[in-house]
Design a protein around this motif. Structure first.
Motif, mmCIF file in Angstrom:
data_model
loop_
_atom_site.group_PDB
_atom_site.id
_atom_site.type_symbol
_atom_site.label_atom_id
_atom_site.label_comp_id
_atom_site.label_asym_id
_atom_site.label_seq_id
_atom_site.Cartn_x
_atom_site.Cartn_y
_atom_site.Cartn_z
ATOM 1 N N LEU A 237 16.362 -97.083 27.857
ATOM 2 C CA LEU A 237 14.935 -97.193 28.152
ATOM 3 C C LEU A 237 14.598 -98.586 28.665
ATOM 4 O O LEU A 237 15.270 -99.555 28.341
ATOM 5 C CB LEU A 237 14.120 -96.923 26.880
ATOM 6 C CG LEU A 237 14.336 -95.576 26.187
ATOM 7 C CD1 LEU A 237 13.499 -95.499 24.929
ATOM 8 C CD2 LEU A 237 14.000 -94.441 27.136
ATOM 9 N N GLY A 238 13.530 -98.663 29.433
ATOM 10 C CA GLY A 238 13.057 -99.978 29.834
ATOM 11 C C GLY A 238 12.632 -100.061 31.272
ATOM 12 O O GLY A 238 12.504 -99.074 31.990
ATOM 13 N N GLY A 239 12.411 -101.283 31.687
ATOM 14 C CA GLY A 239 11.833 -101.589 32.981
ATOM 15 C C GLY A 239 10.811 -102.678 32.772
ATOM 16 O O GLY A 239 10.496 -103.041 31.634
ATOM 17 N N CYS A 240 10.310 -103.231 33.826
ATOM 18 C CA CYS A 240 9.329 -104.317 33.700
ATOM 19 C C CYS A 240 8.134 -104.018 34.586
ATOM 20 O O CYS A 240 8.296 -103.768 35.782
ATOM 21 C CB CYS A 240 9.965 -105.653 34.100
ATOM 22 S SG CYS A 240 8.795 -107.033 34.038
ATOM 23 N N PRO A 241 6.915 -104.046 34.029
ATOM 24 C CA PRO A 241 5.726 -103.767 34.835
ATOM 25 C C PRO A 241 5.550 -104.727 36.005
ATOM 26 O O PRO A 241 4.874 -104.403 36.976
ATOM 27 C CB PRO A 241 4.576 -103.925 33.829
ATOM 28 C CG PRO A 241 5.193 -103.864 32.484
ATOM 29 C CD PRO A 241 6.589 -104.371 32.647
ATOM 30 N N PHE A 242 6.163 -105.908 35.903
ATOM 31 C CA PHE A 242 5.958 -106.932 36.928
ATOM 32 C C PHE A 242 7.219 -107.200 37.752
ATOM 33 O O PHE A 242 7.308 -108.203 38.438
ATOM 34 C CB PHE A 242 5.457 -108.215 36.269
ATOM 35 C CG PHE A 242 4.241 -107.991 35.405
ATOM 36 C CD1 PHE A 242 2.993 -107.832 35.972
ATOM 37 C CD2 PHE A 242 4.371 -107.874 34.030
ATOM 38 C CE1 PHE A 242 1.873 -107.592 35.184
ATOM 39 C CE2 PHE A 242 3.264 -107.632 33.234
ATOM 40 C CZ PHE A 242 2.006 -107.492 33.814
ATOM 41 N N ALA A 243 8.182 -106.285 37.644
ATOM 42 C CA ALA A 243 9.417 -106.399 38.432
ATOM 43 C C ALA A 243 9.680 -105.075 39.136
ATOM 44 O O ALA A 243 10.375 -104.211 38.602
ATOM 45 C CB ALA A 243 10.589 -106.774 37.531
ATOM 46 N N PRO A 244 9.088 -104.872 40.305
ATOM 47 C CA PRO A 244 9.241 -103.602 41.023
ATOM 48 C C PRO A 244 10.705 -103.237 41.221
ATOM 49 O O PRO A 244 11.515 -104.067 41.620
ATOM 50 C CB PRO A 244 8.565 -103.890 42.369
ATOM 51 C CG PRO A 244 7.615 -105.013 42.108
ATOM 52 C CD PRO A 244 8.268 -105.843 41.046
ATOM 53 N N GLY A 245 11.035 -101.998 40.881
ATOM 54 C CA GLY A 245 12.395 -101.514 41.088
ATOM 55 C C GLY A 245 13.323 -101.712 39.919
ATOM 56 O O GLY A 245 14.431 -101.174 39.913
ATOM 57 N N ALA A 246 12.898 -102.468 38.917
ATOM 58 C CA ALA A 246 13.762 -102.690 37.749
ATOM 59 C C ALA A 246 13.835 -101.417 36.926
ATOM 60 O O ALA A 246 12.810 -100.841 36.568
ATOM 61 C CB ALA A 246 13.217 -103.833 36.899
ATOM 62 N N GLY A 248 15.882 -99.317 33.543
ATOM 63 C CA GLY A 248 16.039 -99.605 32.132
ATOM 64 C C GLY A 248 17.143 -100.589 31.820
ATOM 65 O O GLY A 248 17.976 -100.936 32.659
ATOM 66 N N ASN A 249 17.135 -101.027 30.569
ATOM 67 C CA ASN A 249 18.194 -101.887 30.061
ATOM 68 C C ASN A 249 19.491 -101.083 29.959
ATOM 69 O O ASN A 249 19.486 -99.855 29.919
ATOM 70 C CB ASN A 249 17.827 -102.400 28.672
ATOM 71 C CG ASN A 249 16.575 -103.236 28.675
ATOM 72 O OD1 ASN A 249 16.614 -104.440 28.871
ATOM 73 N ND2 ASN A 249 15.421 -102.592 28.463
ATOM 74 N N THR A 250 20.592 -101.783 29.888
ATOM 75 C CA THR A 250 21.860 -101.114 29.652
ATOM 76 C C THR A 250 21.773 -100.368 28.318
ATOM 77 O O THR A 250 21.294 -100.910 27.327
ATOM 78 C CB THR A 250 23.005 -102.131 29.618
ATOM 79 O OG1 THR A 250 22.925 -102.956 30.784
ATOM 80 C CG2 THR A 250 24.350 -101.434 29.605
ATOM 81 N N ALA A 251 22.216 -99.104 28.308
ATOM 82 C CA ALA A 251 22.025 -98.229 27.155
ATOM 83 C C ALA A 251 22.868 -98.682 25.963
ATOM 84 O O ALA A 251 24.072 -98.909 26.091
ATOM 85 C CB ALA A 251 22.379 -96.794 27.530
ATOM 86 N N THR A 252 22.231 -98.784 24.816
ATOM 87 C CA THR A 252 22.928 -99.204 23.600
ATOM 88 C C THR A 252 24.147 -98.332 23.336
ATOM 89 O O THR A 252 25.232 -98.829 23.016
ATOM 90 C CB THR A 252 21.977 -99.146 22.393
ATOM 91 O OG1 THR A 252 20.817 -99.946 22.662
ATOM 92 C CG2 THR A 252 22.650 -99.650 21.121
ATOM 93 N N GLU A 253 23.964 -97.014 23.490
ATOM 94 C CA GLU A 253 25.064 -96.096 23.167
ATOM 95 C C GLU A 253 26.259 -96.279 24.104
ATOM 96 O O GLU A 253 27.423 -96.174 23.677
ATOM 97 C CB GLU A 253 24.581 -94.645 23.178
ATOM 98 C CG GLU A 253 23.997 -94.152 24.489
ATOM 99 C CD GLU A 253 22.502 -94.408 24.651
ATOM 100 O OE1 GLU A 253 21.870 -93.715 25.451
ATOM 101 O OE2 GLU A 253 21.973 -95.322 23.962
ATOM 102 N N ASP A 254 26.007 -96.555 25.373
ATOM 103 C CA ASP A 254 27.114 -96.793 26.309
ATOM 104 C C ASP A 254 27.842 -98.092 25.972
ATOM 105 O O ASP A 254 29.079 -98.168 26.044
ATOM 106 C CB ASP A 254 26.598 -96.860 27.752
ATOM 107 C CG ASP A 254 26.214 -95.495 28.298
ATOM 108 O OD1 ASP A 254 26.600 -94.476 27.688
ATOM 109 O OD2 ASP A 254 25.525 -95.437 29.334
ATOM 110 N N VAL A 255 27.080 -99.120 25.615
ATOM 111 C CA VAL A 255 27.681 -100.414 25.276
ATOM 112 C C VAL A 255 28.498 -100.302 23.992
ATOM 113 O O VAL A 255 29.641 -100.777 23.921
ATOM 114 C CB VAL A 255 26.588 -101.501 25.136
ATOM 115 C CG1 VAL A 255 27.200 -102.826 24.671
ATOM 116 C CG2 VAL A 255 25.852 -101.691 26.456
#
Length: 299
Positions: A237-246, A248-255
């Protein structure tokens, strides 16, 4: 010979960074259950919420209630506060770990909090000093450490300069972020190698977004550079309201899956982590698309 630590600390940012850009308001009780399940999965450090203006980030309007109900003595419970108003709200809560943030990029900073990087630091330095006098744990989040959606590539020297300012101000941790997911593994290795050489007495954390599916590769490169702390988000999950195109964060489960396969201890139970994701999944506007989640739900 690979340079791998025996243990890695995962800082779960799903409840804050993961949900802040979610279009649908996730009910407060669901957020509480999400946080509780994440802790039961073994996540001992976590960004719970953010004391920001509900006008700009409506998802965080319930920050005070989340903080009041989700603190526990066995975890490092972090709340984000961008300015003096946010810090005053933190003081009214019973949380003693605070994250502040500044973008290396002036353009990003102006879009995000309507201040230049220099002005932001001028405001934050006395606040950090005040927090440390009150025995708070202070985490500094360095946004746009590699690339900016408005300015393009950020010089490594500029990122190092801002990190040094924070270290000299007295913070306990630097969380250095590839905000728009443009860093390549060689760039991650270069920056984090220098950070580990220059700042030996501070917690160093890498924060990668998976916009271009380089999150795991950048984490692996950072491991080689001596980093053993990573910000990740359950479900990606994730993204940044002020960073167009960003994305989600790298998924905890994958890491966690990658690290455990390499013999690196994370202390996280993947089955319980999946249970946490299932709590929040029905309330999201997007599908969970991490590799581990897709395989787990098909099995």
């Amino acid at each position: 010979m690979l340079n791998l630590p025996k243990k890695v600390t995962i800082i779960e940012v799903g409840p804050r960074d993961g949900l802040q850009n979610e279009k649908l308001f996730v009910p407060t009780e669901i957020k509480k259950q999400f946080i509780s399940k994440l802790k039961k999965a073994g996540l001992k450090e976590m960004e719970l919420t953010s004391f920001v203006s509900p006008k700009w980030v409506p998802q965080m309007a319930d920050a005070a209630e989340i903080t009041a109900d989700c603190l526990d003595a066995d975890s490092l419970n972090i709340v984000l506060a961008p300015n003096r108003n946010g810090i005053n709200r933190v003081y009214a809560a019973n949380c003693h770990a605070v994250a502040v943030f500044v973008g290396v990029s002036n353009s990003f900073n102006l879009k995000n909090i309507n201040k230049s990087t220099q002005d932001s630091m001028a405001e934050l330095k006395p606040i950090i000093h005040e927090l440390k006098e009150k025995n708070y744990f202070v985490r500094a989040c360095i946004s746009t450490a590699f690339y900016c959606p408005y300015e393009g590539k950020i010089a490594e020297t500029e990122t190092l300069r801002l990190c040094r300012e924070f270290v000299e101000a007295g913070v306990d941790e630097l969380s250095v972020a590839d905000t728009i997911g443009m860093a390549a593994p060689n760039e991650a290795y270069s920056l984090f190698s220098t950070l580990t050489e220059q700042f030996t007495d501070i917690l160093l954390t890498a924060h990668f977004h998976d916009t271009r599916k380089l999150g795991l590769a950048n984490i692996f490169a950072s491991l080689q550079a001596g980093i053993s702390r990573f910000d990740t988000s359950a479900g990606g999950l994730g993204g940044c309201p002020f960073a167009p195109g960003a994305s989600g964060n790298t998924a905890t489960e994958d890491v966690v899956y990658m690290l455990e396969r390499m013999g690196i201890d994370t202390g996280i139970d993947l089955d319980k982590l999946m249970e946490a994701i299932e709590v929040v999944r029905p309330h999201l506007s997007r599908e969970i698309d991490s590799g581990y989640y897709r395989l787990h739900t098909k099995s």
